[in-house]
Design a protein around this motif. Structure first.
Motif, mmCIF file in Angstrom:
data_model
loop_
_atom_site.group_PDB
_atom_site.id
_atom_site.type_symbol
_atom_site.label_atom_id
_atom_site.label_comp_id
_atom_site.label_asym_id
_atom_site.label_seq_id
_atom_site.Cartn_x
_atom_site.Cartn_y
_atom_site.Cartn_z
ATOM 1 N N PRO A 26 46.953 -91.230 17.590
ATOM 2 C CA PRO A 26 45.803 -91.932 18.160
ATOM 3 C C PRO A 26 45.587 -91.563 19.620
ATOM 4 N N PHE A 28 43.834 -93.031 23.103
ATOM 5 C CA PHE A 28 43.269 -94.223 23.727
ATOM 6 C C PHE A 28 42.569 -93.840 25.022
ATOM 7 N N ASP B 42 55.683 -103.766 24.623
ATOM 8 C CA ASP B 42 55.876 -102.705 25.621
ATOM 9 C C ASP B 42 56.486 -101.458 24.988
ATOM 10 N N LEU B 44 56.348 -100.473 21.973
ATOM 11 C CA LEU B 44 55.369 -99.815 21.121
ATOM 12 C C LEU B 44 54.329 -99.061 21.960
ATOM 13 N N VAL B 45 53.829 -99.724 22.986
ATOM 14 C CA VAL B 45 52.814 -99.084 23.837
ATOM 15 C C VAL B 45 53.402 -97.841 24.510
ATOM 16 N N TYR B 48 53.067 -94.508 23.097
ATOM 17 C CA TYR B 48 51.755 -93.862 23.218
ATOM 18 C C TYR B 48 51.438 -93.486 24.663
ATOM 19 N N ARG B 51 49.384 -90.647 25.288
ATOM 20 C CA ARG B 51 48.181 -90.560 24.462
ATOM 21 C C ARG B 51 46.962 -91.132 25.174
ATOM 22 N N VAL B 52 47.106 -91.524 26.410
ATOM 23 C CA VAL B 52 45.958 -92.036 27.158
ATOM 24 C C VAL B 52 45.590 -91.065 28.258
ATOM 25 N N TRP B 118 45.223 -94.220 36.074
ATOM 26 C CA TRP B 118 45.374 -93.913 34.644
ATOM 27 C C TRP B 118 44.297 -93.020 34.051
ATOM 28 N N LEU B 123 48.807 -93.594 30.564
ATOM 29 C CA LEU B 123 49.510 -94.865 30.730
ATOM 30 C C LEU B 123 50.710 -94.676 31.646
#
Lengths: 127, 211
Positions: A26, A28, B42, B44-45, B48, B51-52, B118, B123
């Protein structure tokens, strides 16, 4: 009773219909989107709703957006995601709409009353 | 409030977007009821965290490496130069780009909260938000960098840039050796988030392995 691994659930959620993603998973656009994603994963992993319930709730939001004539470019995808999540959370009586609205306003108020650089905490205006 | 100045024209924190507020509202309510574990969230985030949008910053770095005129614009006015790519530094703050050279190493931190550009860096990693990194980076930057795996020679000056109401910072890392023949896209692929925070260098492709 075995609790499904959050990582497995995350993979499943990453396959949600139309989720913005690339080969690596994914994508974001903003941090809150990852937060909303993770919250859906955790609630589902903890058994508060099933994958089918999730895809139904999200699908309804996505369809409603199309009916409203919104662009189908994924730019508002996570807004529909959080709407679906709020819907499920209220349907399952984890919280209610009044509480959500009041809390949202309380956060906005805290941001407005917190000097830059300080951690934003609820009720900042009462300090 | 007391006398406004250009630095503190904004004496409150910007209110996040409506969906971001709704996420905060739902999360805080569910955390209070014990239905959501903030630590698990946290974890889990963090999976990723790459991914930001971190490739955004990498593109900017690669452009600066191959285009001296762009690099100059970037150092003169980071906000404007980032805007050429369509990126901003955050919620309207000025973005200042600081350059690593053979004699100066820069690292960014936010001691008061966890301000972080960001849109260009993605992130923030968990350690960036930790109280230890925030407080110790200013006091003992070499020690902190060493713990994060970056040993700097004594003759290199270390500069720590603490985010404030007026500005956020972004590190332009040094272009590694052995990259003369590489394309801009190839260079961008070498640039890591940690290098743009200033806790790592960009590894030379010939030195094996990019972290």
């Amino acid at each position: 009773m075995s609790r499904p691994d959050a990582k497995d659930v995350a993979e499943r959620f990453a396959a949600s219909p139309l989720l913005p993603r690339d080969d690596g998973g994914p994508v974001f656009a903003e941090p809150w989107q990852a937060q909303a994603f993770a919250m859906a994963v955790q609630l589902s992993a903890d058994g508060h709703f099933t994958w089918t319930e999730w895809t139904t709730a999200l699908g309804e939001q996505l369809q409603a957006a199309v009916k409203r004539g919104e662009p189908d470019d994924g730019s508002r995808y996570f807004e529909h995601w959080i709407t679906a999540l709020e819907q499920l959370a209220t349907d399952k009586k984890l919280t209610d709409l009044t509480a959500l609205n009041e809390r949202k306003e309380a956060w906005a108020d805290s941001y407005r009353h917190t000097p830059h650089g300080q951690p934003v905490e609820l009720g900042a205006r009462f300090r | 409030m007391s006398q406004p100045s250009s630095d503190h024209a904004q004496d409150h924190t910007d209110v996040p977007s409506d969906p971001a507020l709704r996420v905060k509202a739902l999360e805080s309510l569910l955390v209070e009821k014990g239905l959501v574990d903030p630590d698990a969230l946290d974890v889990l985030v963090d999976t990723y965290e790459n991914r930001v949008g971190p490739r955004n910053g990498a593109q900017v770095v690669a452009r600066a490496w191959v285009d001296p005129a762009y690099k100059q614009r970037l150092l003169d006015d980071g906000t404007e130069a980032m805007a050429e790519f369509g990126y901003s530094g955050g919620q309207g703050e000025k973005l200042t780009v600081v350059e690593n050279t053979s004699s100066v190493h820069n690292v960014i931190v936010c001691t008061l909260c966890s301000c972080y550009p960001w849109p260009v860096l993605g992130l923030p990693p968990t350690w960036y938000k930790s109280a230890a990194f925030r407080s110790r980076t200013v006091i003992d930057p070499r020690g902190v960098l060493s713990e994060l795996g970056l040993e700097l020679p004594k003759d290199i000056e270390v500069r720590v840039w603490d985010s404030n109401a007026a500005s956020r910072y972004f590190v332009l890392p040094e272009r590694p050796d052995g990259t003369d023949s590489m394309s801009e896209a190839g260079l961008a692929a070498l640039v890591t988030r940690d290098a743009m925070i200033g806790v790592a260098k960009v590894a030379s492709p010939t030195a094996g392995g990019v972290s």
